[in-house]
Design a protein around this motif. Structure first.
Motif, PDB file in Angstrom:
ATOM      1  N   ASN A 217       0.895  -1.564   0.167  1.00 31.64           N
ATOM      2  CA  ASN A 217      -0.327  -0.041   0.547  1.00 31.64           C
ATOM      3  C   ASN A 217       1.279   1.331   0.129  1.00 31.64           C
ATOM      4  OD1 ASN A 217      -3.142   0.714   0.123  1.00 31.64           O
ATOM      5  ND2 ASN A 217      -1.693   2.070   1.998  1.00 31.64           N
TER       6      ASN A 217
ATOM      7  N   LEU B 134       1.832   2.127  -3.645  1.00 32.38           N
ATOM      8  CA  LEU B 134       1.018   2.367  -4.220  1.00 32.38           C
ATOM      9  C   LEU B 134       0.377   3.913  -4.347  1.00 32.38           C
ATOM     10  CD1 LEU B 134      -1.525  -0.944  -3.981  1.00 32.38           C
ATOM     11  CD2 LEU B 134      -0.925   0.581  -6.054  1.00 32.38           C
TER      12      LEU B 134
ATOM     13  N   ALA C  74      -4.923   3.716  -3.137  1.00 39.87           N
ATOM     14  CA  ALA C  74      -4.366   3.092  -2.158  1.00 39.87           C
ATOM     15  C   ALA C  74      -5.266   3.542  -1.456  1.00 39.87           C
ATOM     16  CB  ALA C  74      -3.054   3.864  -2.046  1.00 39.87           C
TER      17      ALA C  74
END
Length: 240
Positions: free
Chosen positions: A117, A120, A147
């Motif tokens: 995450n 991202l 995200a």
């Protein structure tokens, strides 16, 4: 040009204006404590009826304050903002604030052990800051790069602070003691914080007004005051 302040303290390199938030949070904690040190008989009965909200008296007073603030200040300003600023411009403003929030998401994702995450969020920030012209255009979403939003309150939850008392904050609205503790670290992770106060403050006000304007059309679906939802959405990342 938006550049870091040249007026920082020469000895410490720290901007005194940034003490405002921690001082305000300290005051909130003191008031919260005072609200429970010597409760009246009626308050004790209320606490017994609602053990999940031991600071109910304080929270209700702050909620009422937020309601008046929203009704007579924030909502009218937001309505004017919508009438005066064209839709495409408002979209660009929201994109910029959201793009800056990717920094906070990336750091908190790493602290929570979510490198994917974090990657991202970092990709979104780099793409939108360059191709997206400083975040005005959200090319990352068009590329299906998304995200999950993360903040330091969530990080504290991952670290073990699971249960926390309900707390209503002035302007920020419904929160918890844990999420309140995360406000200052999150502020330090928001790039606007490091601008000169004469630039930062107007931008922070614009950020709040823009978030409030974003839910004007949803008020008809809200039962009761819209203030609680408004400030909760702002606190939970509408502008992040």
């Amino acid at each position: 040009m938006l550049t870091p302040s040249a007026k920082r303290n020469k000895v410490t390199g720290y901007n005194p204006r940034r003490l405002v938030v921690p001082l305000m949070l300290s005051l909130i904690m003191v008031l919260g404590g005072c609200a429970t040190t010597q409760p009246s008989e009626s308050e004790e009965e209320s606490f017994s009826a609602h053990p999940e909200d031991p600071w109910e008296g304080f929270n209700r007073r702050v909620f009422a304050f937020n309601d008046v603030l929203d009704r007579y200040t924030l909502k009218p300003i937001s309505q004017t903002y919508v009438k005066v600023i064209p839709g495409p411009v408002r979209t660009g403003v929201g994109n910029v604030f959201s793009n800056l929030g990717e920094v906070r998401t990336a750091v908190n994702s790493l602290l929570q052990g979510k490198p994917s995450n974090a990657g991202l969020a970092t990709s979104r920030f780099l793409i939108n800051s360059t191709v997206g012209i400083g975040g005005l255009l959200d090319y990352a979403t068009l590329m299906e790069i998304t995200a999950d939003k993360e903040d330091f309150g969530q990080t504290l939850g991952v670290w073990g602070w699971e249960d926390s008392r309900y707390l209503v904050l002035p302007l920020w609205g419904p929160s918890t003691l844990r999420d309140t503790a995360g406000l200052l670290p999150d502020r330090e992770l928001y790039p606007i914080t490091y601008l000169d106060g004469d630039v930062e403050i107007p931008l922070q006000i614009l950020r709040i007004v823009h978030a409030r304007a974003g839910i004007l059309d949803q008020e008809s679906m809200i039962q009761g005051s819209a203030t609680a939802l408004c400030v909760m959405l702002i606190c939970r990342g509408v502008t992040s």
